[in-house]
Design a protein around this motif. Structure first.
Motif, PDB file in Angstrom:
ATOM      1  N   GLY A 126       0.815  -1.213   0.000  1.00  0.00           N
ATOM      2  CA  GLY A 126       0.000   0.000   0.000  1.00  0.00           C
ATOM      3  C   GLY A 126       0.842   1.253   0.000  1.00  0.00           C
ATOM      4  N   ALA A 127       1.970   1.233   0.756  1.00  0.00           N
ATOM      5  CA  ALA A 127       2.855   2.398   0.795  1.00  0.00           C
ATOM      6  C   ALA A 127       3.395   2.706  -0.595  1.00  0.00           C
ATOM      7  CB  ALA A 127       3.996   2.142   1.771  1.00  0.00           C
ATOM      8  N   GLU A 128       3.760   1.657  -1.315  1.00  0.00           N
ATOM      9  CA  GLU A 128       4.287   1.856  -2.672  1.00  0.00           C
ATOM     10  C   GLU A 128       3.210   2.399  -3.593  1.00  0.00           C
ATOM     11  OE1 GLU A 128       6.327  -0.792  -6.268  1.00  0.00           O
ATOM     12  OE2 GLU A 128       6.105  -1.643  -4.255  1.00  0.00           O
ATOM     13  N   ILE A 129       2.005   1.840  -3.506  1.00  0.00           N
ATOM     14  CA  ILE A 129       0.909   2.288  -4.374  1.00  0.00           C
ATOM     15  C   ILE A 129       0.560   3.745  -4.080  1.00  0.00           C
ATOM     16  CG2 ILE A 129      -1.554   1.990  -4.856  1.00  0.00           C
ATOM     17  CD1 ILE A 129      -1.130  -1.022  -4.394  1.00  0.00           C
ATOM     18  N   ARG A 130       0.506   4.100  -2.791  1.00  0.00           N
ATOM     19  CA  ARG A 130       0.160   5.481  -2.430  1.00  0.00           C
ATOM     20  C   ARG A 130       1.230   6.452  -2.911  1.00  0.00           C
ATOM     21  NH1 ARG A 130      -1.601   2.777   2.184  1.00  0.00           N
ATOM     22  NH2 ARG A 130       0.331   3.230   3.292  1.00  0.00           N
ATOM     23  N   HIS A 131       2.494   6.024  -2.854  1.00  0.00           N
ATOM     24  CA  HIS A 131       3.563   6.898  -3.331  1.00  0.00           C
ATOM     25  C   HIS A 131       3.428   7.148  -4.829  1.00  0.00           C
ATOM     26  CE1 HIS A 131       7.451   8.802  -3.671  1.00  0.00           C
ATOM     27  NE2 HIS A 131       7.781   7.953  -4.620  1.00  0.00           N
ATOM     28  N   VAL A 132       3.145   6.094  -5.579  1.00  0.00           N
ATOM     29  CA  VAL A 132       2.979   6.239  -7.029  1.00  0.00           C
ATOM     30  C   VAL A 132       1.833   7.198  -7.341  1.00  0.00           C
ATOM     31  CG1 VAL A 132       2.334   5.033  -9.152  1.00  0.00           C
ATOM     32  CG2 VAL A 132       3.975   3.995  -7.579  1.00  0.00           C
ATOM     33  N   ARG A 133       0.746   7.076  -6.609  1.00  0.00           N
ATOM     34  CA  ARG A 133      -0.397   7.975  -6.821  1.00  0.00           C
ATOM     35  C   ARG A 133      -0.042   9.406  -6.448  1.00  0.00           C
ATOM     36  NH1 ARG A 133      -5.054   4.177  -3.983  1.00  0.00           N
ATOM     37  NH2 ARG A 133      -5.332   2.714  -5.721  1.00  0.00           N
ATOM     38  N   ALA A 134       0.694   9.567  -5.357  1.00  0.00           N
ATOM     39  CA  ALA A 134       1.058  10.911  -4.917  1.00  0.00           C
ATOM     40  C   ALA A 134       1.976  11.595  -5.919  1.00  0.00           C
ATOM     41  CB  ALA A 134       1.730  10.847  -3.543  1.00  0.00           C
ATOM     42  N   VAL A 135       2.893  10.829  -6.509  1.00  0.00           N
ATOM     43  CA  VAL A 135       3.802  11.399  -7.509  1.00  0.00           C
ATOM     44  C   VAL A 135       3.010  12.004  -8.668  1.00  0.00           C
ATOM     45  CG1 VAL A 135       5.534  10.819  -9.257  1.00  0.00           C
ATOM     46  CG2 VAL A 135       5.797   9.999  -6.903  1.00  0.00           C
ATOM     47  N   LYS A 136       1.886  11.393  -9.014  1.00  0.00           N
ATOM     48  CA  LYS A 136       1.055  11.914 -10.108  1.00  0.00           C
ATOM     49  C   LYS A 136       0.441  13.270  -9.763  1.00  0.00           C
ATOM     50  CE  LYS A 136      -0.139   7.357 -11.955  1.00  0.00           C
ATOM     51  NZ  LYS A 136       0.707   7.524 -13.161  1.00  0.00           N
ATOM     52  N   ARG A 137       0.456  13.618  -8.476  1.00  0.00           N
ATOM     53  CA  ARG A 137      -0.074  14.927  -8.068  1.00  0.00           C
ATOM     54  C   ARG A 137       1.043  15.968  -7.912  1.00  0.00           C
ATOM     55  NH1 ARG A 137      -2.719  11.538  -4.324  1.00  0.00           N
ATOM     56  NH2 ARG A 137      -1.585  12.488  -2.581  1.00  0.00           N
ATOM     57  N   THR A 153       6.907  27.176  -4.978  1.00  0.00           N
ATOM     58  CA  THR A 153       6.912  25.958  -4.174  1.00  0.00           C
ATOM     59  C   THR A 153       6.705  24.743  -5.055  1.00  0.00           C
ATOM     60  OG1 THR A 153       4.538  26.151  -3.752  1.00  0.00           O
ATOM     61  CG2 THR A 153       6.026  27.144  -2.140  1.00  0.00           C
ATOM     62  N   ALA A 154       7.288  23.633  -4.645  1.00  0.00           N
ATOM     63  CA  ALA A 154       7.191  22.391  -5.412  1.00  0.00           C
ATOM     64  C   ALA A 154       6.686  21.269  -4.517  1.00  0.00           C
ATOM     65  CB  ALA A 154       8.546  22.028  -5.999  1.00  0.00           C
ATOM     66  N   TYR A 155       5.723  20.524  -4.990  1.00  0.00           N
ATOM     67  CA  TYR A 155       5.232  19.319  -4.327  1.00  0.00           C
ATOM     68  C   TYR A 155       5.707  18.146  -5.169  1.00  0.00           C
ATOM     69  CZ  TYR A 155       1.922  15.773  -2.627  1.00  0.00           C
ATOM     70  OH  TYR A 155       1.359  14.636  -2.110  1.00  0.00           O
TER      71      TYR A 155
END
Length: 359
Positions: A126-137, A153-155
């Motif tokens: 789940g941590a890996e999946i959430r990171h991949v999704r967050a990168v898309k944002r 600022t950069a996210y």
């Protein structure tokens, strides 16, 4: 009333405040309408809704809720854990919570790092999946400010963000002029973005077990200045650079650092950096790369230059220790003691760099 008594009174007031915050959440849990709470407390509607979310989280995080009830954990730290576990299902959130019995001894920054590690452990996929999704944002934002200035600022991915920050800082520190540190950093940032040909000189170090590298476990890796990262990302970063061997004992604590490396380090300094990872003052998370390796007991006073008597300190805590305002000691068991001018003693225990083998 002396300063020691004032400090003790402050601590008691802080405990009563934490307990009162627990009572506040208990009340919020019984009220269904956030508009009613907002009007009653004269707070924005968004804050009222967050109170209800925090109240609901007490069932998912019973250990932390108990610490709040006893006046040992404030709402800010409870909220930090709630946010970091809100994407876990209830069972996994409780698994994280069950391992946070010592949360009262951690400040909010330390608690975020520890919770990040536990989330990676209880829910590696789940941590890996959430990171991949967050990168898309990921995004970069521009906001005009007064006096002809602006905020940019950069996210983005935490590891990349840390690399960018470390590189900007390294470039700025190499400039020998009378500009402020912040001004140098800003100018370096502009130079880098607009095409400067400065070479990349900083390195990202990840601590990861051999079992994780081989895909035998999903234990998280650790990056100073970032925190714990999921196993997949740790393997990716490890594959991009030089490796060094770190020997650990049965509970995951480092006992030695291998010398085979493309650029051979000074073994003792390398060992201390791998072992401690951050400044040794309680609650300070300044990465070891930004610290000075110093003697716990002064060399001139007979202190040995060995692993037990060496540790990293950031510039602020190194200064406080050097002038004698604060005293520091490390026991044979690795427990660190930081004694304040008023006589309060704060203990911290070393963190394992690898998950221990199962019994």
């Amino acid at each position: 009333m002396g300063k020691r008594e004032i400090a003790e009174r402050m601590l008691e007031v802080w405990k009563r405040l934490a307990s009162a915050e627990f009572d506040l959440l208990c009340c919020a849990a019984e009220l269904d309408d956030p508009h009613e709470i907002a009007l009653l407390l004269r707070i924005p509607l968004g804050r009222a809704r967050r109170l209800q979310e925090q109240a609901a989280a007490m069932d998912r995080l019973p250990v932390l809720a108990g610490l709040m009830r006893d006046g040992l954990l404030d709402l800010d730290r409870f909220e930090a854990v709630r946010k970091l576990t809100e994407n876990l299902d209830e069972e996994k959130a409780r698994q994280v919570d069950a391992r946070l019995t010592g949360a009262a001894e951690l400040n909010s920054g330390e608690l975020r790092v520890e919770v990040g590690r536990l989330v990676c452990l209880v829910d590696p996929l789940g941590a890996e999946i959430r990171h991949v999704r967050a990168v898309k944002r990921s995004e970069v934002r521009y906001k005009p400010m007064p006096d002809g200035m602006a905020e940019l600022t950069a996210y983005l991915d935490a590891v990349r963000a840390r690399q960018v920050f470390d590189q900007i800082t390294a470039d700025a520190e190499a400039l020998d002029d009378d500009r402020s540190r912040g001004e140098k950093q800003a100018d370096v940032f502009v130079d880098r973005m607009l095409g400067s040909d400065r070479p990349v000189t900083v390195r990202t170090d990840v601590t990861v077990s051999a079992r994780t590298l081989l895909g035998l476990t999903t234990d998280p890796g650790y990056i100073a200045g970032v925190g714990y990262v999921d196993a997949s990302l740790a393997r990716e970063i490890a594959a991009q650079g030089d490796w060094r061997k770190v020997l650990t004992d049965k509970v995951g604590m480092p006992i030695g650092v291998g010398r085979k490396r493309y650029r051979p380090p000074k073994a003792l300094r390398d060992f201390v950096m791998v072992r401690d990872r951050v400044c040794q003052a309680p609650g300070c998370l300044r990465p070891v790369a930004e610290c000075e390796i110093d003697h716990v007991r002064g060399f001139a006073s007979g202190g040995a230059t060995d692993g037990r008597n060496l540790g990293p300190f950031c510039d602020v805590h190194h200064y406080l220790k050097t002038i004698g305002r604060y005293r520091f000691a490390r026991g044979a068991d690795g427990v660190r003691r930081w004694i304040t001018p008023l006589g309060f003693e704060h203990e911290t225990r070393p963190k394992a760099i690898a998950e221990p083998d199962p019994p």
